[in-house]
Motif scaffolding. Structure first.
Motif, short mmCIF file in Angstrom:
data_model
loop_
_atom_site.label_atom_id
_atom_site.label_comp_id
_atom_site.label_asym_id
_atom_site.label_seq_id
_atom_site.Cartn_x
_atom_site.Cartn_y
_atom_site.Cartn_z
N THR A 228 -40.04 -10.83 -29.21
CA THR A 228 -40.73 -11.27 -27.99
C THR A 228 -41.82 -12.27 -28.32
O THR A 228 -42.01 -13.26 -27.60
N ASN A 229 -42.55 -12.05 -29.42
CA ASN A 229 -43.61 -12.97 -29.82
C ASN A 229 -43.08 -14.38 -30.06
O ASN A 229 -43.61 -15.36 -29.53
N ILE A 230 -42.03 -14.47 -30.88
CA ILE A 230 -41.52 -15.79 -31.25
C ILE A 230 -40.78 -16.44 -30.09
O ILE A 230 -40.75 -17.66 -29.93
N TYR A 231 -40.17 -15.60 -29.25
CA TYR A 231 -39.45 -16.08 -28.06
C TYR A 231 -40.41 -16.77 -27.08
O TYR A 231 -40.16 -17.89 -26.63
N SER A 232 -41.53 -16.10 -26.77
CA SER A 232 -42.50 -16.68 -25.84
C SER A 232 -43.20 -17.89 -26.44
O SER A 232 -43.56 -18.82 -25.73
N SER A 233 -43.40 -17.86 -27.75
CA SER A 233 -43.99 -19.00 -28.43
C SER A 233 -43.11 -20.25 -28.25
O SER A 233 -43.60 -21.33 -27.93
N ALA A 234 -41.81 -20.08 -28.45
CA ALA A 234 -40.88 -21.21 -28.29
C ALA A 234 -40.81 -21.68 -26.85
O ALA A 234 -40.68 -22.88 -26.58
N LEU A 235 -40.92 -20.75 -25.89
CA LEU A 235 -40.94 -21.14 -24.47
C LEU A 235 -42.14 -22.03 -24.18
O LEU A 235 -42.04 -23.00 -23.42
N GLY A 236 -43.27 -21.70 -24.79
CA GLY A 236 -44.46 -22.52 -24.59
C GLY A 236 -44.30 -23.92 -25.17
O GLY A 236 -44.62 -24.92 -24.52
N PHE A 237 -43.75 -24.02 -26.37
CA PHE A 237 -43.54 -25.32 -26.99
C PHE A 237 -42.48 -26.14 -26.25
O PHE A 237 -42.49 -27.38 -26.31
N SER A 238 -41.56 -25.47 -25.54
CA SER A 238 -40.50 -26.19 -24.81
C SER A 238 -41.07 -27.09 -23.73
O SER A 238 -40.47 -28.12 -23.40
N VAL A 239 -42.20 -26.72 -23.17
CA VAL A 239 -42.82 -27.54 -22.13
C VAL A 239 -43.41 -28.82 -22.72
O VAL A 239 -43.48 -29.85 -22.06
N ILE A 240 -43.80 -28.75 -23.99
CA ILE A 240 -44.39 -29.93 -24.65
C ILE A 240 -43.31 -30.82 -25.24
O ILE A 240 -43.32 -32.04 -25.05
N PHE A 241 -42.38 -30.21 -25.96
CA PHE A 241 -41.30 -30.96 -26.62
C PHE A 241 -40.00 -30.76 -25.84
O PHE A 241 -39.09 -30.06 -26.27
N LYS A 242 -39.95 -31.39 -24.67
CA LYS A 242 -38.85 -31.12 -23.73
C LYS A 242 -37.49 -31.56 -24.24
O LYS A 242 -36.47 -31.03 -23.83
#
Length: 438
Positions: A291-305
């Motif tokens: 869950t930690n790494i999953y949500s982290s990647a979701l956050g970065f997805s908004v920046i590096f679309k």
């Protein structure tokens, strides 16, 4: 095409209605994400620092407040079908959301490293006790990091499958532990046992419980966007945070009293579970770190679309694993605590803003959001400043106390200020409509 379907996770889109789930599956995902070695360690700390009755009261009050916080945030996720990062873009603007995403992502893959460190050291003890082998915790961290990152690459589907497997095993372990303890001790005997660590006040205990999962509650939309309805999201929030988490803390406190130990490995050995119990808890560590790494990647997805989420997940996993190997537990905890203070106000802002502007929180409107909602960003800064002032040193300044839990302080301050802004928004809209009608 099949591979694309496997890793499709709607990181930059709304989760379709046909992919949504009821409260039972949502609850299992949440419980698997909540229960980890760190949770049992917290319960053990409560049991060793106060009498059992106090530990139970602290667990119930702290988890109830957490469940309220989680429910508010999860409702927004269920209503919109969007991740925390995308939800934040409506409240803080496009660039404000990017700042939010960076803070959340850095915090979460940092905590991924902390949990991985705990995973490696615990598994090292189990292998040493059972097989007499001394496999370096570093090697175990790397292996664990690879496995956790691979499952997180798949996204919510993998988290769900692991949760369905992990939760029943955890239930058997916890219920069995209570049964084994009850054969040797009565409640009064456990309650009267002397403390084995520095005493904790009820206020300190409640603050510790809330602080342990406040960040997880704030990023609730990452999971609840898969909920069928706001009702399902709310039920799962209460069942997992209030019922599930409180039971884990209370059982861990009971076991700490019964064994006079705080270390989870020593506790499992002390009540006779040994290897089997530890392996179940280590498996739970896997689901939590997913869950930690999953949500982290979701956050970065908004920046590096333009970068696929699975690539971002791999990068985050590599960095998190490297931090664990470098000894993040000893060197980076203060930095992560600072980041964690910045996250609760985000939840206060987007939940309050959603109440007043919910009609605008729709994916079809995502391209019309402002670059920056200045007042909301200033609210984030102000509420974070309050959090630092109420957080004890060395993370904060400890100048005064409001609720006793700095995360709740920051959430409430941000929520109240954003509500005032929301009332102003409605008033201005009414005046505009009257002007247009005239």
């Amino acid at each position: 095409m099949r591979d694309k379907k496997l890793i499709e996770d709607y990181e930059l889109d709304r989760v379709p209605d046909e992919k949504r789930q009821g409260w039972l599956k949502q609850t299992m995902v949440w419980i698997a994400g909540i229960i980890a070695l760190s949770a049992t360690a917290l319960g053990g700390a409560l049991g060793s620092g106060m009498d059992l009755q106090q530990a139970i009261i602290v667990s119930i009050i702290g988890t109830f407040l957490l469940s309220l916080l989680s429910a508010l945030c999860c409702i927004v996720g269920a209503k919109t079908g969007l991740s925390t990062a995308l939800v934040s873009s409506f409240a803080l603007g496009r660039y404000g959301s990017m700042a939010v995403s960076v803070v959340i992502a850095l915090s979460l893959f940092g905590w991924f490293g902390v949990q991985l460190d705990l995973f490696g050291s615990s598994l090292n003890k189990v292998i040493s006790d059972v097989f007499g082998l001394n496999i370096s915790p570093t090697i175990l961290m790397i292996i664990g990091g690879i496995l956790m990152t691979l499952t997180a690459c798949i996204g919510y589907k993998a988290i769900e499958k692991l949760s369905i497997l992990a939760v029943p095993l955890l239930a058997i372990l916890l219920i069995g532990s209570v049964y084994m303890t009850s054969r040797s001790f009565t409640f009064n005997q456990l309650n009267d046992m002397s403390l084995t660590s520095d005493p904790l006040t009820v206020g300190m205990g409640i603050s510790s419980v809330i602080g342990s999962l406040a960040v997880g509650a704030i990023i609730g939309p990452d999971i609840s966007r898969y909920a069928k309805s706001a009702k399902d999201a709310t039920i799962s929030a209460f069942l997992s945070y209030f019922i599930g988490y409180s039971i884990v803390l209370i059982i861990a406190a009971v076991l700490a009293k019964a064994t006079s130990e705080v270390d989870v490995v020593a506790i499992m050995i002390g009540i006779g579970w040994g290897t089997g119990g530890m392996l179940v808890l280590i498996f739970a560590q896997w689901t939590t770190n997913n869950t930690n790494i999953y949500s982290s990647a979701l956050g970065f997805s908004v920046i590096f679309k333009k970068v696929p989420k699975y690539i971002l997940t791999i990068i985050a996993g590599i960095i998190g694993t490297a931090l664990a190997v470098m000894g993040i537990y000893d060197h980076f905890i203060p930095f992560l605590n600072v980041l964690s203070v910045l996250i609760p106000p985000i939840g206060g802002i987007y939940t309050a803003d959603f109440i007043f502007r919910h009609r605008e929180y729709h994916f079809s409107n995502i391209h019309n959001v402002s670059n920056v909602r200045v007042l909301s960003v200033l609210n984030w800064v102000l509420a974070s400043a309050v959090a630092f002032m109420t957080t004890p040193s060395p993370t904060g300044f400890g100048l005064f106390s409001l609720t006793g839990a700095s995360g709740i302080d920051a959430f409430l301050v941000a929520f109240i200020i954003q509500s005032i802004l929301g009332f102003s928004y409605i008033k201005n809209n009414k005046e505009t409509l009257k002007g247009d009608a005239a």
